[in-house]
Design a protein around this motif. Structure first.
Motif, PDB file in Angstrom:
ATOM      1  N   SER A 183       0.811  -1.221   0.000  1.00 20.22           N
ATOM      2  CA  SER A 183       0.000   0.000   0.000  1.00 20.22           C
ATOM      3  C   SER A 183       0.839   1.262   0.000  1.00 20.22           C
ATOM      4  O   SER A 183       0.489   2.246  -0.665  1.00 20.22           O
ATOM      5  N   LEU A 184       1.959   1.259   0.751  1.00 14.81           N
ATOM      6  CA  LEU A 184       2.639   2.513   1.051  1.00 14.81           C
ATOM      7  C   LEU A 184       4.076   2.625   0.565  1.00 14.81           C
ATOM      8  O   LEU A 184       4.563   3.747   0.345  1.00 14.81           O
ATOM      9  N   MET A 185       4.802   1.525   0.431  1.00 14.21           N
ATOM     10  CA  MET A 185       6.222   1.633   0.109  1.00 14.21           C
ATOM     11  C   MET A 185       6.439   1.883  -1.390  1.00 14.21           C
ATOM     12  O   MET A 185       5.881   1.170  -2.216  1.00 14.21           O
ATOM     13  N   PRO A 186       7.236   2.862  -1.758  1.00 10.31           N
ATOM     14  CA  PRO A 186       7.562   3.072  -3.173  1.00 10.31           C
ATOM     15  C   PRO A 186       8.242   1.828  -3.739  1.00 10.31           C
ATOM     16  O   PRO A 186       8.952   1.104  -3.034  1.00 10.31           O
ATOM     17  N   LEU A 187       8.039   1.580  -5.018  1.00 12.09           N
ATOM     18  CA  LEU A 187       8.603   0.378  -5.630  1.00 12.09           C
ATOM     19  C   LEU A 187      10.129   0.344  -5.546  1.00 12.09           C
ATOM     20  O   LEU A 187      10.721  -0.723  -5.340  1.00 12.09           O
ATOM     21  N   THR A 239       4.355   9.357   1.944  1.00 10.78           N
ATOM     22  CA  THR A 239       3.350  10.414   2.088  1.00 10.78           C
ATOM     23  C   THR A 239       2.428  10.477   0.880  1.00 10.78           C
ATOM     24  O   THR A 239       1.198  10.593   1.009  1.00 10.78           O
ATOM     25  N   GLU A 240       3.005  10.372  -0.309  1.00 12.18           N
ATOM     26  CA  GLU A 240       2.202  10.424  -1.526  1.00 12.18           C
ATOM     27  C   GLU A 240       1.284   9.208  -1.637  1.00 12.18           C
ATOM     28  O   GLU A 240       0.108   9.326  -2.025  1.00 12.18           O
ATOM     29  N   GLY A 280      -5.580   8.580   3.125  1.00 10.09           N
ATOM     30  CA  GLY A 280      -5.147   8.947   4.461  1.00 10.09           C
ATOM     31  C   GLY A 280      -5.016   7.762   5.393  1.00 10.09           C
ATOM     32  O   GLY A 280      -5.493   6.657   5.120  1.00 10.09           O
ATOM     33  N   ALA A 281      -4.362   8.013   6.530  1.00 11.84           N
ATOM     34  CA  ALA A 281      -4.049   6.939   7.477  1.00 11.84           C
ATOM     35  C   ALA A 281      -5.283   6.322   8.109  1.00 11.84           C
ATOM     36  O   ALA A 281      -5.257   5.164   8.540  1.00 11.84           O
ATOM     37  N   ALA A 327       3.997   3.925  10.139  1.00 11.93           N
ATOM     38  CA  ALA A 327       4.009   2.858   9.125  1.00 11.93           C
ATOM     39  C   ALA A 327       5.350   2.138   9.110  1.00 11.93           C
ATOM     40  O   ALA A 327       5.412   0.898   9.055  1.00 11.93           O
ATOM     41  N   ILE A 328       6.435   2.894   9.180  1.00  9.33           N
ATOM     42  CA  ILE A 328       7.769   2.285   9.199  1.00  9.33           C
ATOM     43  C   ILE A 328       7.951   1.436  10.450  1.00  9.33           C
ATOM     44  O   ILE A 328       8.494   0.321  10.395  1.00  9.33           O
TER      45      ILE A 328
END
Length: 518
Positions: free
Chosen positions: A294-298, A326-327, A334-335, A365-366
């Motif tokens: 969902s959140l981590m860039p590739l 963030t993006e 949103g969270a 998230a991290i």
């Protein structure tokens, strides 16, 4: 012939009327939806694993009669997209029954979706012979599993030799009964593959009569965007010479909500041009995936989890990583739109976790991912888009069944109760046919998906007044209600609403095109 005896009586001489056929089961007096005709009140007669008659009155004698008066009698439902392979191969006989499916009337499911299907399809399909299962199943060979076996988790193109090795794995899987090639191009490391690489493997499946099934590269605006990802899926099917099936079609996230009509137009144009393009859809506004996906860039996922965790601790990457997370949070709404459904923070939104930890959602998230990559339910679709996709005659019912989401236990029941009966987005007949016959016919499941003489006896009997999902996002494992009887290959698997414990399911190997396998 007539004859006069002693001038007293005239008798008719001829063969005695045949005795009624003996059958094992008779489903009597239900409202029958055959999968291809208007409903009518009648009987379904079953002998062994086959239906022997479907009509308004069956002239048979039955070892057992099931009174279906007031009930709907339909073909057993077929789920074209699940993640239930682990349950079907489990050492636990109760799991292999797949109660969540049987208690909705699902008698057949596909596994190996999203690119995860093992290349050893012979073993996957052979498992049912030694570990009896409650439902029928067909299996895909997965692009992700093939690529990881040959290339690993790196962001790079395969060499010519590696591409040849991957093609051979796909061809071999098809020759051992794979339904086709599945992909999950949204997920790393599959996302590192270019279109041409995927098309080359799809061509191997196409030569042998397979289907290209894809969780497309982008259902939102993460990379290429939803529209371009649909174009890519259609192009791969065209270049590979095989039907394209779009997994769990949707418009995910704030950037693409409302785009359903444009996506429908693309598919309709391909179909008008003669290409076979279909889709499945689960009837929920929330998707299910993992927090990393969902959140981590590739770029941060290149090399798998160890590399990702290492990047968390690299000060030089902190700004770039934070900006990417963030993006992606913005795209997801949103969270507070991300509900964690596994692990330490079960049933807590990311916003709640951030508040508890005294951190912003990015740091929270991290922190969560450092522990594990939990499943999340992501509330990111509009009801208007769901309804528009559902109304299309080429969109069939699917669950994308995966842990922590109520779609495992309630997708078919919810679609009937909410979208057919209450909101009338589709008719009851459309619900039934797009949950059975359409799927069977699209994927070539001979003898499945219809109630007719000679077909396999996969049947569901349910109460039209009470059939509904009970599972919720907070209680995702509540079984559906309203199913009275389920028959799998002629064996009663659900009786009076309860499991019988009988495992009558079968593996359904796809027959490759003649002459394409050595």
């Amino acid at each position: 012939m007539k004859v006069v005896l002693l001038g007293i009586a005239t008798l008719s001489l001829g063969a005695a009327p045949p005795a009624p056929r003996k059958v094992d089961l008779l489903i009597r007096g239900g409202t029958i939806y055959t999968g291809s005709a208007e409903p009518f009140v009648g009987d379904v007669a079953i002998a062994g694993d086959r239906i022997v008659s479907v009509g308004r009155h069956a002239a048979v004698t039955a070892a057992r009669v099931i009174d279906a008066k007031g009930m709907i009698v339909a073909p057993g439902f077929i789920d074209p997209h699940t993640h239930m392979g682990g349950d079907l191969a489990s050492d636990d006989a109760a799991k292999r029954l797949v109660p969540a499916f049987l208690l909705q009337g699902v008698t057949t499911a596909f596994i190996g979706n999203d690119g995860g299907g093992s290349p050893d399809v012979a073993a996957v399909l052979g498992s049912a012979a030694v570990r009896p299962v409650g439902i029928n199943y067909a299996a895909y060979v997965g692009f992700g599993a093939v690529r990881e076996a040959v290339v690993g988790e790196a962001d790079r193109a395969p060499t010519l030799a590696e591409l040849g090795q991957m093609k051979r794995l796909v061809a071999d899987a098809m020759c051992h009964g794979a339904l086709g090639l599945s992909t999950g191009l949204f997920y790393a490391p599959q996302s590192f593959a270019r279109t041409g690489e995927v098309a080359a493997l799809a061509r191997e499946a196409g030569k042998r009569g397979g289907v290209y099934d894809s969780h497309i590269r982008d259902e939102s605006s993460y990379t290429v965007g939803l529209a371009a990802a649909i174009d890519e899926a259609i192009a791969i099917g065209r270049e590979g010479g095989l039907p394209t099936h779009i997994s769990h079609i949707k418009a995910l996230g704030v950037d693409v909500q409302g785009h359903a009509p444009a996506i429908i137009a693309k598919v309709a144009a391909a179909r008008r041009a003669g290409q076979k393009v279909t889709a499945d859809q689960y009837p929920w506004s929330a998707s299910g995936t993992s927090l990393v996906a969902s959140l981590m860039p590739l770029w941060a996922q290149d090399g798998g989890r160890p590399a990702l965790l290492g990047r968390f601790d690299d000060p030089a990457l902190a700004g770039k990583l934070r900006a990417g997370i963030t993006e992606n949070l913005r795209k997801r709404g949103g969270a507070d739109k991300l509900l964690i459904v596994e692990g330490k923070y079960l049933n807590r939104t990311l916003a709640d976790v951030a508040k508890q930890l005294g951190q912003d959602p990015v740091d929270a998230a991290i922190a969560v991912i450092r522990i594990a990559d939990p499943g999340v339910v992501s509330f990111n679709q509009s009801e208007a888009d769901i309804a528009k996709f559902m109304a299309m005659p080429w969109v069939m019912t699917g669950s994308d069944a995966s842990g922590g989401h109520p779609r495992v236990y309630g997708s078919f029941a919810r679609k009937y109760a909410k979208y057919a009966r209450a909101e009338r987005v589709i008719t009851v007949r459309q619900f039934i046919e797009r949950s059975s016959a359409l799927t069977a016919d699209t994927f070539g499941l001979a003898g499945r998906g219809h109630l007719r003489a000679g077909a396999f006896a996969d049947v569901v009997v349910f109460d039209p007044r009470t059939y509904a999902a009970r599972a919720t996002y907070e209680q995702p494992t509540l079984t559906a209600q309203g199913v009275r009887t389920v028959i799998v290959n002629g064996v009663v698997a659900v009786d009076k609403g309860a499991l019988t414990g009988k495992a009558a399911g079968r593996a359904l190997p796809h027959a490759p095109t003649p002459g394409t396998c050595k």
